[in-house]
Structures are given as C-alpha cells and as structure tokens.
Scaffold this motif. Structure first.
Motif, short mmCIF file in Angstrom:
data_model
loop_
_atom_site.label_atom_id
_atom_site.label_comp_id
_atom_site.label_asym_id
_atom_site.label_seq_id
_atom_site.Cartn_x
_atom_site.Cartn_y
_atom_site.Cartn_z
N THR A 237 0.75 -0.99 0.03
CA THR A 237 -0.10 -0.05 0.08
C THR A 237 0.92 1.29 0.02
O THR A 237 0.69 2.25 -0.89
N ALA A 238 2.04 1.41 0.89
CA ALA A 238 2.90 2.16 0.91
C ALA A 238 3.38 2.66 -0.52
O ALA A 238 3.66 3.88 -1.04
N ILE A 240 2.46 1.68 -3.50
CA ILE A 240 1.43 2.51 -4.43
C ILE A 240 1.31 3.81 -4.20
O ILE A 240 1.25 4.59 -5.11
N ASP A 241 1.01 4.13 -2.82
CA ASP A 241 1.07 5.55 -2.68
C ASP A 241 2.27 6.72 -3.22
O ASP A 241 1.80 7.57 -3.63
N GLN A 242 3.35 5.95 -2.96
CA GLN A 242 4.70 6.51 -3.25
C GLN A 242 4.62 6.86 -4.61
O GLN A 242 5.05 7.92 -5.31
N HIS A 244 2.14 6.67 -7.12
CA HIS A 244 1.13 7.58 -7.43
C HIS A 244 1.62 9.01 -7.27
O HIS A 244 1.34 9.95 -8.15
N ARG A 245 2.01 9.41 -6.15
CA ARG A 245 2.32 10.63 -5.64
C ARG A 245 3.48 11.06 -6.59
O ARG A 245 3.28 12.14 -7.02
N ARG A 248 1.99 11.58 -10.19
CA ARG A 248 1.50 12.72 -10.49
C ARG A 248 2.15 14.16 -10.30
O ARG A 248 2.11 15.25 -11.19
#
Length: 258
Positions: A237-238, A240-242, A244-245, A248
């Motif tokens: 999960t971390a 994926i968040d990283q 994605h950020r 972007r």
C-alpha cells in the motif's frame, strides 16, 4: 565517530567528509546542472544556470568550479558547456519517441522518492515491446529485483512496462512476435482502471515492484515511475501511494512546461 578532513572541490578551504544523505544531495545538484548543460544548444552563463536549476548561485558556482576541474564542464567567454570528459550524448534508440520532459523536471522527484524509501526507483518509457530505463536511482540499502543492470527488458515482465502497455495505443500486449501471455489482457485492463501495476520481481523472492503512469503535456501517458522494494520493509500500500504521488508530481511538472 571520526571525520576525515580534506579540501573542498574549489580547493580553497578545508571541509569535512559528508554523510550519505548529504552526498546524495550533492550528486542530485550536480546531475541537475549537467542535465541543463546537456540540453542547452549554446553555452550558459552562471546567472542562466542559477535561474534554470533553482539552486543558490554560490552552490552553482562552487559545483561548476569542481566540474571544470575534472573536465566534465568547460568555461569559455560565452559561458559554461559540457567538457571533454563528459560522456557523448547518445542518439535516441531506433523506434523511440523523444521524451520531451527535461531531466530537471523529473530527476528531483525521483531523488525525493528514493530518499523517502531508500529503495530502487526508476523512470521508464516504452520502445516497441520493451521498457527502457531512462533513469534509475538505487543505493546500498535498496531491494534488488535481480535486473538492476538491464537497460531494457520485455515490457510485459516489468511493472512499469505493463503500465505503459496498458495505455499504449499501438503495441500488442503480448509484445511483437512473442507468445501470448495468459491473462495479460485482463491484467492490463485492471491497470488502466487502477492506474497502477504491482508485480513480483522476476528474480528475487520477496521483492515487489509497483509502477504508475506519467502523463505528458498532451494528456498521453509518456512514461512510468517504478519502485522495487521488499514488501515486508515498505508494504505494498505504501509503495502504491509513493509511486502515485511521484507520478502525479512529474505529470504536473510536464503540464507546466506546456
């Protein structure tokens, strides 16, 4: 813990050996300066480099002096340019679309991703049915996906490659001339929906790769950010968040250029 004293890169005053984090910052700043010079058609002045890189003028001047001292940069009447020790610029590989985003727009964000995770991070593009690693940052504490020395790989075997295949309008998902990969079409459809790919590393058990798309100025996916990490150390999960950020943020930098 002791430190080692020497002279700084200008040779004017003593300095202390820097730690790993500070060394990473120095390498990043040098990379930004060299990237600007590599993209310039004409020599650049100190003021121009300071403006284009966003670095303090004293820092740019100090690093330019060091780079001139080892031949990576040369100084002439018209300003600074790459020197004789700089590696020659390579022409794009056959079939590769030019990647228009300057390194100064994506490299700082890749460095930030590395500093936050201390895992291997990459920026990739699609060339035919292969993924090409434009930039890769890794250190001694990073997870090893077993493919760290490869500059290009079959796209379907990597998380970044699958992201790029998912948004490609011209490349068959099984790769030109390759045997179809079972379930890949369904996987690519899921990647388009979630805008992320997660894949177990091909050669190293316990290492997971996650990738997210970078959107260019025209709204088309032009690259992918990938991170390879031990799932136990970072968590899927971390990861994926990283990615994605970071993707972007790089996409926003591309839009500002337009």
């Amino acid at each position: 813990m002791g430190t080692t004293e020497g002279t700084d890169d200008v040779g004017c005053r003593p300095v202390l050996a820097v730690g790993a984090a500070e060394a990473t910052g120095v390498v990043h700043r040098v990379g930004v300066i060299v990237a600007e010079l590599a993209q310039a058609r004409m020599p650049m002045s100190l003021a121009e480099l300071t403006c284009r890189t966003g670095l303090p003028k004293t820092t740019v001047h100090r690093l330019l002096a060091a780079l001139c001292g080892i031949g990576l940069v040369r100084r002439g009447d018209a300003g600074y340019a790459l020197g004789p020790a700089a590696p020659p610029l390579r022409a794009p590989a056959p079939g590769r679309d030019p990647f228009a985003l300057p390194r100064r727009c994506f490299l700082p964000h890749l460095v930030e991703l590395y500093e936050q995770t201390h895992q291997m991070v990459s920026l990739c593009i699609l060339v035919g049915d292969e993924v090409v690693f434009l930039e890769r940052i890794y250190g001694p504490g990073r997870a090893d996906d077993g493919l760290v020395d490869a500059e290009r790989l079959p796209a379907r075997l990597t998380a970044a490659g699958r992201v790029l295949l998912a948004f490609s309008r011209t490349v068959r998902p099984d790769g030109a001339g390759a045997a179809p990969h079972a379930g890949l079409e369904r996987c690519l459809a899921d990647i388009r929906r979630r805008r992320v790919a997660v894949l177990a590393a091909a050669c190293q058990p316990g290492v997971i790769c996650a990738a997210a798309p970078v959107v260019g100025r025209t709204g088309r996916v032009v690259a992918a950010v990938e991170i390879a990490a031990g799932a136990a150390a970072l968590g899927v999960t971390a990861m994926i968040d990283q990615v994605h950020r970071t993707a972007r943020t790089i996409s926003a930098a591309a839009r500002r250029l337009g």
